[in-house]
Design an enzyme around this catalytic site. Sequence first.
Site, PDB file in Angstrom:
ATOM      1  CG  LEU A  93      -3.082  -0.056  -0.198  1.00 28.53           C
ATOM      2  CD1 LEU A  93      -4.407  -1.121  -0.232  1.00 28.53           C
ATOM      3  CD2 LEU A  93      -2.808   1.238   0.720  1.00 28.53           C
ATOM      4  CB  ILE A 247     -10.224   3.936  -1.578  1.00 23.38           C
ATOM      5  CG1 ILE A 247      -9.465   3.484  -0.956  1.00 23.38           C
ATOM      6  CG2 ILE A 247     -11.287   3.779  -0.906  1.00 23.38           C
ATOM      7  CD1 ILE A 247      -9.002   1.878  -2.038  1.00 23.38           C
ATOM      8  CE1 TYR A 363     -12.354   0.642  -1.535  1.00 21.10           C
ATOM      9  CE2 TYR A 363     -11.976  -1.635  -1.899  1.00 21.10           C
ATOM     10  CZ  TYR A 363     -12.219  -0.517  -2.125  1.00 21.10           C
ATOM     11  OH  TYR A 363     -12.524  -0.093  -3.777  1.00 21.10           O
ATOM     12  CD  GLU A 364      -6.713   1.603   1.318  1.00 22.70           C
ATOM     13  OE1 GLU A 364      -6.235   2.264   1.778  1.00 22.70           O
ATOM     14  OE2 GLU A 364      -6.344   0.980   0.335  1.00 22.70           O
ATOM     15  N   GLY A 365     -10.391   1.723   6.068  1.00 28.34           N
ATOM     16  CA  GLY A 365     -10.941   2.672   7.031  1.00 28.34           C
ATOM     17  C   GLY A 365     -12.306   2.912   6.922  1.00 28.34           C
TER      18      GLY A 365
END
Length: 561
Positions: A93, A247, A363-365
């Site tokens: 990220l 992730i 998280y991360e979508g």
Amino acid sequence: MSYKVSPENEKLRQEIREFAEMEIAPISFQLDERAIFPEDIVKQMGEKGWMGLPFEKKYGGREMGNEAYAIAVEEFSRVDASVGVILSAHNSLGTWPIAAFGTEAQKEKYLVPLAKGEKLAAFGLTEENAGSDAGGTETTAVLDGDHYILNGHKIFITNAPEADIYVVFAATDKEKGTHGGISAFIVEKGMEGFDFGTRYNKMGIRASATAELVFKNCKVPKENLLGEIGQGFKIAMQTLDGGRIGIAAQALGIAQGAYEQALERAQDRVQFGKPIAAQQGVSFKLADMATKIRAARFLVYSAAEMKDAHENYGMQSAMAKLYASEVALEVVDEAVQIFGGSGFIKGLPVERFYRDAKITAIYEGTNEIQRVVIASHLMPRKKKDKAEKKASKAAAPTTERKMEIFDEGSAQDRVDALVKALKAEGYDRQSVDDIFGPIGKADRLVAFGMGLKHAQDRKMMEDLAEAFGAVLSCSRPISEQREWMDLTRYVGLSGQKFGGKFYIGAGISGQKQHMYGIKDTDIIIAINEDINQPIFAESDYGIVGDMYEIVPLLTEALKNL
């Protein structure tokens, strides 16, 4: 995809596994229990070259590729998922977008120390209204001479406030919307106008630091624009595609660690004259766990391999993240079940794995978004015509708050204007039996936030509550972090709910977690010195000014009504 890891990557796995078991495992319980960021561990990871595994050697990296990086995240997460996500957020990220979109000068200045592990990186995209919908970005960046001026908030930022370098997204042209209206910037800790807000007290991955970013007229040199103006959404989406590999690897490591713990426990614990692993019910659980972990590993490694080959890997990374996170949730649940009552006790790794696993599906979508991403690759998306777009825009919800802000004249002028507005709203002087009475039953509420500088200054807010005929409350950080009020006194999503007639919030920023607790209030009044704080957009009336000047004046004005 080759179904066997290369000798070089297998050697890396063994090195990291040995380090994790020797250096991290003995302190994991303490890190989790006290929410301690493992600064010394991260420093050692940098010294060993593990913080820059996928990046080019000329910029200080190891140039070992994304499969090596995924293995590293997996192995750290197998022992401690917090360490795994520190590495993941740093690489995927915070550092990758600089490597992919940065100028040569930006790479020399920022990528080199990041790849060497001398500095830590983070990624600032998420906001209250821009989570899964990144197009909802409200943080703004305006060019002023040689600098961009950033204003806004970012929430749930992994590695903050420990990180040194942040890739931050802001709206540079709201008229252009998502595509063309958002830009990316490299922001350094310590830049003028850049500060940190709440550090979150999380259910899991507690040794991973997570905090708010606050930009108040933050001056960012224009040469720190990352990529081209208006290219931010593209940078964000491509970054998240790769971030999902990290992730997924974290989820895989959690699952692997929980499975190994459960397997050992099942072989050691004897019931009915034999190890419980010999019981068919338990042995089938273990068989399913091992099978799903192996399938998840192939998805993770194949996505990493596709990224290394510069292929279109967006769908595969979404599949890896979706499947690995759901496998992690299933495996940790079964692992705790195999441990029985012992698995419910703090101090055992499976209890920590159980809490750590859930975030990987968020998280991360979120996993719902992963399914959207996957489906969008499988089926062509129908483009909306102009009429549909217009209708969609017209249907967008609008606020019903008055948003009448008093920011002109003297402090007394602003207080007088507010009192006049309150009287027009039907306010009348009344007393309250107990300012620490039940919040949910009250008709009036006064709350204070982190703008209050000292615990003894609470008396000022108590006086206002008495004069207003209200009970006293606060924001969550006041009660949880500073411990200036009982935990039963904070208002918010996880706290008390207030739906009475009048609410006054002084020194409160107005993050959604807090505002949810007062969403049913008739009249919301804000007092804050920063007009850019989101509470003003959710208020009926507001005074822009120092609460230490405004609150005593308002108290006297209410007494004299």
